[in-house]
Write an enzyme that holds these catalytic residues in place. Structure first.
Site, PDB file in Angstrom:
ATOM      1  N   GLN A  10       0.827  -1.201   0.000  1.00  0.00           N
ATOM      2  CA  GLN A  10       0.000   0.000   0.000  1.00  0.00           C
ATOM      3  C   GLN A  10       0.866   1.257   0.000  1.00  0.00           C
ATOM      4  O   GLN A  10       1.913   1.294   0.637  1.00  0.00           O
ATOM      5  CB  GLN A  10      -0.909  -0.007   1.230  1.00  0.00           C
ATOM      6  CG  GLN A  10      -1.985  -1.079   1.177  1.00  0.00           C
ATOM      7  CD  GLN A  10      -3.022  -0.903   2.261  1.00  0.00           C
ATOM      8  OE1 GLN A  10      -3.906  -0.070   2.177  1.00  0.00           O
ATOM      9  NE2 GLN A  10      -2.916  -1.719   3.300  1.00  0.00           N
ATOM     10  N   SER A  91       4.707  -6.431   2.406  1.00  0.00           N
ATOM     11  CA  SER A  91       3.415  -6.455   3.088  1.00  0.00           C
ATOM     12  C   SER A  91       2.342  -7.029   2.170  1.00  0.00           C
ATOM     13  O   SER A  91       2.392  -8.197   1.797  1.00  0.00           O
ATOM     14  CB  SER A  91       3.062  -5.052   3.595  1.00  0.00           C
ATOM     15  OG  SER A  91       1.916  -5.079   4.424  1.00  0.00           O
ATOM     16  N   LEU A  92       1.372  -6.229   1.758  1.00  0.00           N
ATOM     17  CA  LEU A  92       0.348  -6.697   0.825  1.00  0.00           C
ATOM     18  C   LEU A  92       0.971  -7.383  -0.384  1.00  0.00           C
ATOM     19  O   LEU A  92       0.432  -8.381  -0.899  1.00  0.00           O
ATOM     20  CB  LEU A  92      -0.501  -5.514   0.353  1.00  0.00           C
ATOM     21  CG  LEU A  92      -1.288  -5.743  -0.937  1.00  0.00           C
ATOM     22  CD1 LEU A  92      -2.441  -6.684  -0.697  1.00  0.00           C
ATOM     23  CD2 LEU A  92      -1.743  -4.445  -1.546  1.00  0.00           C
ATOM     24  N   ARG A 116      -8.848  -8.973   4.187  1.00  0.00           N
ATOM     25  CA  ARG A 116      -7.709  -8.578   5.028  1.00  0.00           C
ATOM     26  C   ARG A 116      -7.770  -7.087   5.329  1.00  0.00           C
ATOM     27  O   ARG A 116      -7.563  -6.656   6.466  1.00  0.00           O
ATOM     28  CB  ARG A 116      -6.405  -8.926   4.312  1.00  0.00           C
ATOM     29  CG  ARG A 116      -5.114  -8.514   5.033  1.00  0.00           C
ATOM     30  CD  ARG A 116      -3.923  -8.941   4.184  1.00  0.00           C
ATOM     31  NE  ARG A 116      -2.635  -8.649   4.783  1.00  0.00           N
ATOM     32  CZ  ARG A 116      -1.887  -7.590   4.518  1.00  0.00           C
ATOM     33  NH1 ARG A 116      -2.333  -6.672   3.660  1.00  0.00           N
ATOM     34  NH2 ARG A 116      -0.706  -7.424   5.085  1.00  0.00           N
ATOM     35  N   HIS A 201       0.948  -4.128  11.028  1.00  0.00           N
ATOM     36  CA  HIS A 201       2.083  -4.954  11.462  1.00  0.00           C
ATOM     37  C   HIS A 201       2.476  -4.746  12.929  1.00  0.00           C
ATOM     38  O   HIS A 201       3.532  -5.208  13.359  1.00  0.00           O
ATOM     39  CB  HIS A 201       3.289  -4.759  10.541  1.00  0.00           C
ATOM     40  CG  HIS A 201       2.981  -5.100   9.118  1.00  0.00           C
ATOM     41  ND1 HIS A 201       2.728  -6.378   8.697  1.00  0.00           N
ATOM     42  CD2 HIS A 201       2.826  -4.306   8.019  1.00  0.00           C
ATOM     43  CE1 HIS A 201       2.455  -6.370   7.406  1.00  0.00           C
ATOM     44  NE2 HIS A 201       2.501  -5.124   6.969  1.00  0.00           N
ATOM     45  N   GLN A 252       2.318 -12.467   9.562  1.00  0.00           N
ATOM     46  CA  GLN A 252       2.729 -11.226   8.910  1.00  0.00           C
ATOM     47  C   GLN A 252       1.900 -10.031   9.364  1.00  0.00           C
ATOM     48  O   GLN A 252       2.388  -8.911   9.461  1.00  0.00           O
ATOM     49  CB  GLN A 252       2.621 -11.379   7.384  1.00  0.00           C
ATOM     50  CG  GLN A 252       3.154 -10.203   6.587  1.00  0.00           C
ATOM     51  CD  GLN A 252       2.232  -9.822   5.434  1.00  0.00           C
ATOM     52  OE1 GLN A 252       1.048  -9.642   5.609  1.00  0.00           O
ATOM     53  NE2 GLN A 252       2.822  -9.706   4.250  1.00  0.00           N
TER      54      GLN A 252
END
Length: 311
Positions: A10, A91-92, A116, A201, A252
């Site tokens: 993102q 991440s994503l 998510r 996170h 994660q």
């Protein structure tokens, strides 16, 4: 060349993204139509017309970026691009990597990241959490300041280790505000609040992590071992089976993104070229700061493919 394909998270979204590539390759728009059918929203129209506020809502951003990254990868394949030695995502982007590597179907991936995003937003009420980028401190200095503030009652944690001297922190809104001052006092060049209300996170994402675990256990999500090794954010390892992949995705969500170590790991395995699949060039800039002398490129525009595949 020994190369890896990496996928952004993102922050790389922009209204109009992928338009040039879609104009030359119909599979790009076709993939967005497929994603729209899964989600029940016109994802292509949102990415092309906005408004940016809608595109930047995390439950929209996540499937939009996943679709963009997979689309660029499929164009690469359609043009005869070689198979990379490894994949990874920030991440994503880890989900985008898993879809591209064949561990997760595209339809499952799109639906999963949409949920998510919802879980993340619902875990912490809007305005109660935040993130900030800390520029110019060593990792241990950032951790130390976070620990001091957390000991005093605020939740503040180092969550994205993006590049040397660039760490993102996340936590409660009050904690982030205090941390910005404390980091500057500790010698940070800048402490930049990020335009998000989700403390991604961090431990505040534990409720979202639990919901994601339940979601991944549902019968409609089918994960298999990937055909291309995917390096995971939470432990800088390649999962050997489907259950390990699921466990890593759950971990994660409330664990730090260890991007510096991920790139160092791939570099140690001889990878000297990193191709960013999808919009923006955020990861390329980070990678050049992590390991010197490597090649970076981004496959978002049509001319980038021609240059890379002809080499």
């Amino acid at each position: 060349m020994s190369f890896a394909i990496v996928f952004p998270g993102q922050g790389s979204q922009a209204v109009g993204m992928m338009s040039d590539l879609a104009a030359e390759h119909s599979l790009v728009k076709d993939l967005f139509v497929e994603a729209s059918d899964v989600l029940g929203v016109d994802l292509w129209r949102m990415t092309q017309e906005g408004p940016l506020d809608s595109l930047s809502q995390t439950e929209n951003t996540q499937p939009a970026l996943l679709t963009a990254g997979v689309a660029a990868w499929r164009v690469w394949q359609s043009l005869g691009g070689e198979k990379p030695s490894m994949m990874a995502g920030h991440s994503l982007g880890e989900y985008t990597a898993l879809v591209s590597a064949g561990a997760l179907s595209f339809a499952d991936g799109v639906a999963l990241v949409r949920d998510r995003g919802k879980y993340m937003q619902e875990a912490v009420p809007a305005g109660k959490g935040g993130m900030a980028a800390i520029i110019g401190l060593e990792d241990d200095q950032v951790r130390s300041v976070c620990e001091e503030l957390s000991a005093a009652g605020d939740v503040v944690q180092a969550v994205n280790f993006n590049a040397p001297g660039q760490v993102v922190i996340a936590g409660s809104a009050s904690g982030i505000e205090k941390a910005a001052v404390a980091m500057k006092d500790a010698g940070a060049k800048r402490a930049l609040p990020l335009p998000v209300s989700i403390p991604a996170h961090s431990s505040l994402m534990s409720p979202a992590s639990e919901r994601l675990s339940d979601r991944l256990s549902s019968v409609d999500v089918d994960i298999v071992a990937s055909s291309i090794p995917v390096l995971h954010n939470c432990n800088v390892q390649v999962a050997e089976n489907a259950e390990d992949i699921k466990a890593n995705l759950v971990a994660q969500l409330d664990s730090p993104v260890r991007w510096v170590e991920s790139i160092q790991n791939m570099h140690a395995q001889g990878i000297d070229t990193y191709i960013e699949s999808g919009p923006g060039r955020v990861l390329g800039g980070m990678i050049k700061r992590i390991v010197k002398g490597v090649n970076v490129a981004c496959i978002e525009k049509p001319d980038a493919f021609a240059a890379l595949i002809s080499e």
